[in-house]
Design a protein around this motif. Structure first.
Motif, PDB file in Angstrom:
ATOM      1  N   UNK A 102       0.848  -1.189   0.000  1.00 47.65           N
ATOM      2  CA  UNK A 102       0.000   0.000   0.000  1.00 47.65           C
ATOM      3  C   UNK A 102       0.887   1.244   0.000  1.00 47.65           C
ATOM      4  N   UNK A 103       0.659   2.115  -0.957  1.00 48.22           N
ATOM      5  CA  UNK A 103       1.407   3.366  -1.065  1.00 48.22           C
ATOM      6  C   UNK A 103       0.387   4.489  -1.182  1.00 48.22           C
ATOM      7  N   UNK A 104       0.461   5.482  -0.296  1.00 46.19           N
ATOM      8  CA  UNK A 104      -0.557   6.540  -0.272  1.00 46.19           C
ATOM      9  C   UNK A 104       0.098   7.903  -0.070  1.00 46.19           C
ATOM     10  N   UNK A 105      -0.592   8.937  -0.547  1.00 44.72           N
ATOM     11  CA  UNK A 105      -0.168  10.316  -0.318  1.00 44.72           C
ATOM     12  C   UNK A 105      -1.373  11.114   0.172  1.00 44.72           C
ATOM     13  N   UNK A 106      -1.153  11.923   1.182  1.00 46.20           N
ATOM     14  CA  UNK A 106      -2.203  12.768   1.725  1.00 46.20           C
ATOM     15  C   UNK A 106      -2.206  14.101   0.988  1.00 46.20           C
ATOM     16  N   UNK A 107      -3.364  14.492   0.483  1.00 46.96           N
ATOM     17  CA  UNK A 107      -3.491  15.757  -0.240  1.00 46.96           C
ATOM     18  C   UNK A 107      -3.970  16.890   0.654  1.00 46.96           C
TER      19      UNK A 107
END
Length: 286
Positions: free
Chosen positions: A42-47
């Protein structure tokens, strides 16, 4: 039980071209993730906003400007915490997708990530651009380059595990061969993997070869070649739509997008101007 809110918004889809890759875009006002794990990396970025999560017995905070990563099968949980809103984009990569990216980046095995939070602004920008491109579609070559660049950087800068060393030399001969291949095939779909195979390079190495050699990525160089081809075709009287596809662009709107970014005017404006007699001194777009 997880807290839900009618204002929460999520979009989840599977990538059509890469088996085992799924994506999600979420915008939460109230939400709790109960302890769980994934069969995927899982790879995520918070906007916007953020959340608090717990993994490996440690509580941390997901914030903009950082990459959030969870190894496959790693339990984690999360909640909104002090944030009133949490908007993020995420990738879920199971075995088929990990194998495909491993081939593209030259990674023999899946790297292990010791940290869940990666402070890497340039990687955040790459992943955001990749996620958006995979959402809108229409430019498979740019998507491939973003995929290789972002996950290559993720693996090599932050992962631990076996991987093939990147090239640490500047080989003008290889670069000339790569450019010649792109020049000759610009009207077709040009895949980094195919070009790299002919040079004995991984796509990740190919991207770095271009950056070191001419300061451009392969996709940027290919776009430049296609713009020149489209200009020549329009000068020869070909309609804009036909010039676009003949040069290798997806359609006329793709040509217009890149043309305007490069030259500050649309192809139609260029064609109309070219019909007028220009001053003798002008060498505009020659």
């Amino acid at each position: 039980m997880p807290r839900l809110d009618q204002d929460n918004r999520t979009r989840y889809w599977r990538h059509r071209g890469i088996a085992g890759l799924s994506l999600m875009q979420a915008d939460f006002t109230t939400h709790e993730y109960a302890p769980h794990s994934h069969d995927a990396l899982v790879v995520a970025i918070t906007e916007l906003g953020g959340s608090e999560f717990k993994s490996g017995g440690v509580s941390q905070e997901a914030l903009p400007g950082e990459v959030l990563v969870f190894n496959p099968q790693a339990p984690h949980s999360g909640h909104m915490g002090r944030s009133k809103r949490w908007r993020y984009r995420s990738f879920y990569l199971t075995e088929p997708a990990l194998a495909a990216i491993g081939r593209l980046t030259g990674s023999d095995t899946l790297p292990y990530f010791r940290s869940n939070r990666l402070a890497d602004p340039s990687l955040v920008r790459l992943l955001a651009a990749l996620h958006e491109q995979m959402d809108i579609g229409g430019d498979a070559e740019r998507e491939e380059e973003l995929l290789v660049s972002s996950f290559g950087q993720l693996y090599q800068a932050h992962g631990e595990g076996d991987r093939k060393p990147d090239l640490i030399f500047r080989d003008e001969g290889l670069l000339r061969r790569a450019m010649r291949i792109m020049d000759e095939r610009h009207s077709d779909t040009v895949r980094l993997e195919h070009v790299g195979d002919q040079l004995g390079l991984t796509p990740f190495q190919l991207i770095h070869l271009f950056k070191r050699g001419i300061g451009l990525t392969p996709h940027t160089y290919l776009t430049k070649i296609r713009l020149h081809a489209a200009i020549k075709a329009m000068k020869d009287g070909l309609p804009i739509a036909d010039a676009a596809t003949q040069a290798g662009f997806y359609d006329q709107s793709a040509l217009t997008h890149h043309f305007k970014r490069a030259y500050g005017l649309t192809p139609r404006q260029y064609v109309l101007a070219a019909r007028r007699i220009l001053p003798r001194r002008s060498n505009f777009y020659q």
